[in-house]
Motif scaffolding. Sequence first.
Motif, mmCIF file in Angstrom:
data_model
loop_
_atom_site.group_PDB
_atom_site.id
_atom_site.type_symbol
_atom_site.label_atom_id
_atom_site.label_comp_id
_atom_site.label_asym_id
_atom_site.label_seq_id
_atom_site.Cartn_x
_atom_site.Cartn_y
_atom_site.Cartn_z
ATOM 1 N N ALA A 254 0.844 -1.194 0.000
ATOM 2 C CA ALA A 254 0.000 0.000 0.000
ATOM 3 C C ALA A 254 0.877 1.240 0.000
ATOM 4 O O ALA A 254 1.931 1.260 0.647
ATOM 5 C CB ALA A 254 -0.920 0.016 1.218
ATOM 6 N N THR A 255 0.441 2.263 -0.718
ATOM 7 C CA THR A 255 1.137 3.544 -0.672
ATOM 8 C C THR A 255 0.740 4.323 0.569
ATOM 9 O O THR A 255 1.552 5.034 1.162
ATOM 10 C CB THR A 255 0.795 4.396 -1.899
ATOM 11 N N ASP A 256 -0.534 4.200 0.947
ATOM 12 C CA ASP A 256 -1.085 4.929 2.086
ATOM 13 C C ASP A 256 -2.046 4.014 2.829
ATOM 14 O O ASP A 256 -2.778 3.226 2.207
ATOM 15 C CB ASP A 256 -1.848 6.173 1.633
ATOM 16 N N LEU A 257 -2.060 4.142 4.146
ATOM 17 C CA LEU A 257 -2.993 3.412 4.992
ATOM 18 C C LEU A 257 -3.775 4.467 5.767
ATOM 19 O O LEU A 257 -3.206 5.185 6.598
ATOM 20 C CB LEU A 257 -2.224 2.494 5.935
ATOM 21 N N VAL A 258 -5.070 4.566 5.466
ATOM 22 C CA VAL A 258 -5.906 5.613 6.053
ATOM 23 C C VAL A 258 -6.946 4.951 6.942
ATOM 24 O O VAL A 258 -7.780 4.180 6.459
ATOM 25 C CB VAL A 258 -6.604 6.443 4.955
ATOM 26 N N VAL A 259 -6.920 5.236 8.239
ATOM 27 C CA VAL A 259 -7.898 4.656 9.157
ATOM 28 C C VAL A 259 -8.847 5.747 9.622
ATOM 29 O O VAL A 259 -8.432 6.848 9.947
ATOM 30 C CB VAL A 259 -7.212 3.951 10.353
ATOM 31 N N LEU A 260 -10.135 5.445 9.637
ATOM 32 C CA LEU A 260 -11.144 6.433 9.985
ATOM 33 C C LEU A 260 -12.205 5.803 10.867
ATOM 34 O O LEU A 260 -12.611 4.665 10.646
ATOM 35 C CB LEU A 260 -11.773 7.029 8.726
ATOM 36 N N GLY A 261 -12.623 6.546 11.896
ATOM 37 C CA GLY A 261 -13.573 5.991 12.846
ATOM 38 C C GLY A 261 -13.050 4.713 13.457
ATOM 39 O O GLY A 261 -13.782 3.746 13.627
ATOM 40 N N SER A 262 -11.769 4.693 13.808
ATOM 41 C CA SER A 262 -11.096 3.455 14.208
ATOM 42 C C SER A 262 -11.162 3.212 15.710
ATOM 43 O O SER A 262 -10.908 4.125 16.501
ATOM 44 C CB SER A 262 -9.621 3.509 13.781
ATOM 45 N N PRO A 263 -11.445 1.964 16.120
ATOM 46 C CA PRO A 263 -11.372 1.608 17.535
ATOM 47 C C PRO A 263 -9.951 1.271 17.979
ATOM 48 O O PRO A 263 -9.721 0.950 19.148
ATOM 49 C CB PRO A 263 -12.264 0.367 17.620
ATOM 50 N N GLY A 264 -8.997 1.330 17.054
ATOM 51 C CA GLY A 264 -7.619 0.932 17.293
ATOM 52 C C GLY A 264 -7.174 -0.035 16.219
ATOM 53 O O GLY A 264 -8.004 -0.652 15.536
#
Length: 377
Positions: A254-264
Amino acid sequence: MRRYARTLVAVALAAGMAAGTTGWVSGDAQQALTGPPPGSAQWRADRALGTELPDPERATPAEVARFFAGLSSAEQQLLLARHPSVVGNLDGAPLELRYRANSLALAAEDDPRYRSLAVGGRQILAFDPRGRGQVAEVFGDLRTARRVSVVVPGSDNDAGTFDRKVAAHGAPPGMARTLHTAAGPGTAVVAWVGYTTPVGVGIDAATGSLAEAGAGRLTRFAEGLMADGLPEPAVFCHSYGSVVCGIAAHRLPATDLVVLGSPGVRADDAAGLRTKARVWAAKDPTDWIDNVPNVRFAGLGHGTDPTDPAFGARRVPANEARGHAGYFAPGTDSLRAFAAIARGTAKPEGAETPADAQTPQGSHALAQAPVLEGAVR
């Protein structure tokens, strides 16, 4: 004392999740769907081409890609017609064959849950009807795209709920569609529901067993895209999907790892993900996920909040998003930032370049990672 601490953590998780929803939802425990595509036994036994076919379970996506590259068009079409359920889910097979194979498989499917997926014109890159069903759909021209993104959703998503009538930007195809529209020409986005997700907010959502199984499937899917000659993707991971991405991160291309609304993401900090990808995190101020305790003990919980400055992720602005499913809503600062990441420009239109925009990949795990500023026009 250890038993007492474990009980406290379990109660805290349950109370936090319940406080963030309309009420405690005791999701049914799910059995992760693993292994090769349906029809693999018949595929393995097929000698129509006078040779063994690559094992769907053991062959790597790169090996699958080389096998199909060595076939004539007629041979490829023969395998497609004889084994649509395998070809349609075989990572590394040419995407054009996979689209056609899944169209055939859906046309033969009599389960009413999947009827809408069979509508002409859709680009279904994966479809497995077993269990609750799994599916992946492409938005944009994946073959010619200069930049590719994959959206990994969280709980309560499967092939049967894929087309549910919710806010246009809230379900997986809506997230992918609005991201593709915002990112513009030269991009393609895949809505990937290729793992068994938790149902409701129960023990599955608080543990990592389903995410462990999903991480392997996500990694193989991304490897399959690249084996077919497509660009390394940016991966957008929502809610429990971020747990999947966190576990997969060290091996996920992956070039980018975007986490949103994440519990961890089951890591203490960005460096703990052991990824060369740039790591981004977003959480809007009204998201109920903020009420979930960021703990990890005895298998419960998913650890540090990725938006905590100490985690070291690059912050994505999300002040205009609303609720747990509002990050891809048109017109929001979060969607503008996501679109910039999907395009590979690393900043929203009209924004100043972040201070670290020229730093090498892998240098994201800083004590004070920057925020994407100026996203509001």
